[in-house]
Design an enzyme around this catalytic site. Sequence first.
Site, PDB file in Angstrom:
ATOM      1  N   HIS A  90       0.806  -1.171   0.024  1.00 25.55           N
ATOM      2  CA  HIS A  90       0.003   0.555  -0.385  1.00 25.55           C
ATOM      3  C   HIS A  90       0.889   1.522   0.304  1.00 25.55           C
ATOM      4  O   HIS A  90       2.237   1.412   0.479  1.00 25.55           O
ATOM      5  CB  HIS A  90      -0.428  -0.379   1.321  1.00 25.55           C
ATOM      6  CG  HIS A  90      -0.054   0.077   2.340  1.00 25.55           C
ATOM      7  ND1 HIS A  90      -0.881  -0.061   3.544  1.00 25.55           N
ATOM      8  CD2 HIS A  90       0.904  -0.443   3.085  1.00 25.55           C
ATOM      9  CE1 HIS A  90      -0.608   0.537   4.561  1.00 25.55           C
ATOM     10  NE2 HIS A  90       1.262   0.239   4.334  1.00 25.55           N
ATOM     11  N   CYS A 144       6.300   5.782   4.307  1.00 25.81           N
ATOM     12  CA  CYS A 144       4.772   5.352   3.610  1.00 25.81           C
ATOM     13  C   CYS A 144       4.126   5.464   2.978  1.00 25.81           C
ATOM     14  O   CYS A 144       3.467   5.168   2.176  1.00 25.81           O
ATOM     15  CB  CYS A 144       3.954   5.135   5.107  1.00 25.81           C
ATOM     16  SG  CYS A 144       4.671   4.273   6.260  1.00 25.81           S
ATOM     17  N   HIS A 179       5.040  -0.070  -0.314  1.00 25.53           N
ATOM     18  CA  HIS A 179       5.817  -0.480   0.504  1.00 25.53           C
ATOM     19  C   HIS A 179       5.030  -1.886   0.485  1.00 25.53           C
ATOM     20  O   HIS A 179       3.705  -1.868   0.828  1.00 25.53           O
ATOM     21  CB  HIS A 179       6.560   0.030   1.063  1.00 25.53           C
ATOM     22  CG  HIS A 179       5.034   1.115   1.808  1.00 25.53           C
ATOM     23  ND1 HIS A 179       4.297   1.613   2.402  1.00 25.53           N
ATOM     24  CD2 HIS A 179       4.986   0.335   3.458  1.00 25.53           C
ATOM     25  CE1 HIS A 179       3.984   2.243   2.830  1.00 25.53           C
ATOM     26  NE2 HIS A 179       4.196   0.991   3.715  1.00 25.53           N
ATOM     27  N   HIS A 198       3.593  -5.099   3.737  1.00 23.53           N
ATOM     28  CA  HIS A 198       3.734  -5.898   5.191  1.00 23.53           C
ATOM     29  C   HIS A 198       2.839  -7.126   5.160  1.00 23.53           C
ATOM     30  O   HIS A 198       2.794  -7.149   4.243  1.00 23.53           O
ATOM     31  CB  HIS A 198       2.599  -4.351   6.061  1.00 23.53           C
ATOM     32  CG  HIS A 198       2.936  -3.469   5.623  1.00 23.53           C
ATOM     33  ND1 HIS A 198       4.289  -2.722   6.850  1.00 23.53           N
ATOM     34  CD2 HIS A 198       2.930  -2.334   5.755  1.00 23.53           C
ATOM     35  CE1 HIS A 198       4.358  -1.794   7.197  1.00 23.53           C
ATOM     36  NE2 HIS A 198       3.497  -1.115   6.244  1.00 23.53           N
ATOM     37  N   ASP A 226      -4.702 -11.314   0.006  1.00 20.29           N
ATOM     38  CA  ASP A 226      -3.021 -11.338  -0.421  1.00 20.29           C
ATOM     39  C   ASP A 226      -2.602 -11.383  -1.705  1.00 20.29           C
ATOM     40  O   ASP A 226      -2.772 -10.920  -2.863  1.00 20.29           O
ATOM     41  CB  ASP A 226      -3.287 -13.044   0.129  1.00 20.29           C
ATOM     42  CG  ASP A 226      -1.659 -13.671   0.471  1.00 20.29           C
ATOM     43  OD1 ASP A 226      -1.013 -13.013   0.654  1.00 20.29           O
ATOM     44  OD2 ASP A 226      -1.670 -15.253  -0.985  1.00 20.29           O
ATOM     45  N   HIS A 227      -1.603 -11.129  -1.055  1.00 22.42           N
ATOM     46  CA  HIS A 227      -0.251  -9.913  -2.699  1.00 22.42           C
ATOM     47  C   HIS A 227      -1.180  -9.396  -3.870  1.00 22.42           C
ATOM     48  O   HIS A 227      -0.826  -9.462  -5.149  1.00 22.42           O
ATOM     49  CB  HIS A 227       0.187 -11.818  -3.375  1.00 22.42           C
ATOM     50  CG  HIS A 227       0.744 -12.076  -2.920  1.00 22.42           C
ATOM     51  ND1 HIS A 227       0.655 -13.249  -1.095  1.00 22.42           N
ATOM     52  CD2 HIS A 227       2.114 -12.558  -2.563  1.00 22.42           C
ATOM     53  CE1 HIS A 227       2.199 -13.387  -0.831  1.00 22.42           C
ATOM     54  NE2 HIS A 227       2.775 -13.074  -1.435  1.00 22.42           N
ATOM     55  N   GLU A 257       0.463  -4.935  11.803  1.00 22.07           N
ATOM     56  CA  GLU A 257       0.872  -4.233  10.339  1.00 22.07           C
ATOM     57  C   GLU A 257       2.586  -5.082  10.420  1.00 22.07           C
ATOM     58  O   GLU A 257       2.898  -5.108   9.415  1.00 22.07           O
ATOM     59  CB  GLU A 257       0.380  -3.141  10.279  1.00 22.07           C
ATOM     60  CG  GLU A 257       0.875  -2.385   8.850  1.00 22.07           C
ATOM     61  CD  GLU A 257       0.961  -1.201   8.702  1.00 22.07           C
ATOM     62  OE1 GLU A 257      -0.262  -0.226   8.018  1.00 22.07           O
ATOM     63  OE2 GLU A 257       1.537  -0.032   9.524  1.00 22.07           O
TER      64      GLU A 257
END
Length: 136
Positions: A15, A34, A40, A42, A80-81, A125
Site C-alpha cells: 500500500h 509510508c 511498500h 507488510h 493476499d499479494h 501491520e
Amino acid sequence: MKVKACRKAHFNAAHRLYRKDWSDEKNFQVFGKCSNPLYHGHNYELIVGIIGEIDPETGFVIDLKILKQYIKEEVEEPFDHKNFNEEVPEFKDVNPTVENIAVVIWDKLRKRIESQYEIEVTLYETPRNFVIYNGA
C-alpha cells in the site's frame, strides 16, 4: 457466560499511505516513508475473535472451521499479494491505513457472521504496530 473464540490468519499486501488532494511533500510530512509513490509492503497478521455464548450441544461458541472459511473468502483471497491502493475496491477512496483495513475486515465479516455474536478484529501491520476494532 460469554467466551471469545479466535482464529489467526495472515496475508501479505502492499500500500501507499497518502491523500490524493495533498502534495507529495505534505504526504511525506504526514506519512513519512509510508507515502512512497512506489508503494511498500507488510506481512499482516490477523486475529478474529468471535464473542458469544457457548452452545450447550456442541460446546462451541462458533465452529472455527466456518470462521476459517469466512476469513479465507473475505480477507485472504481478496487481499493476499495485492496492492490495496490499486487492486482492492474498498480502498479506491479510502487511505489503506492499518486502522481502515481492520474496519473493512470487520465490515466484511459482520455480513457473514450471525448478529448474536460480537466480532473483534486485531490486525498487526508489524510485530509492534497493531490495531483492535470491535465495531464500536
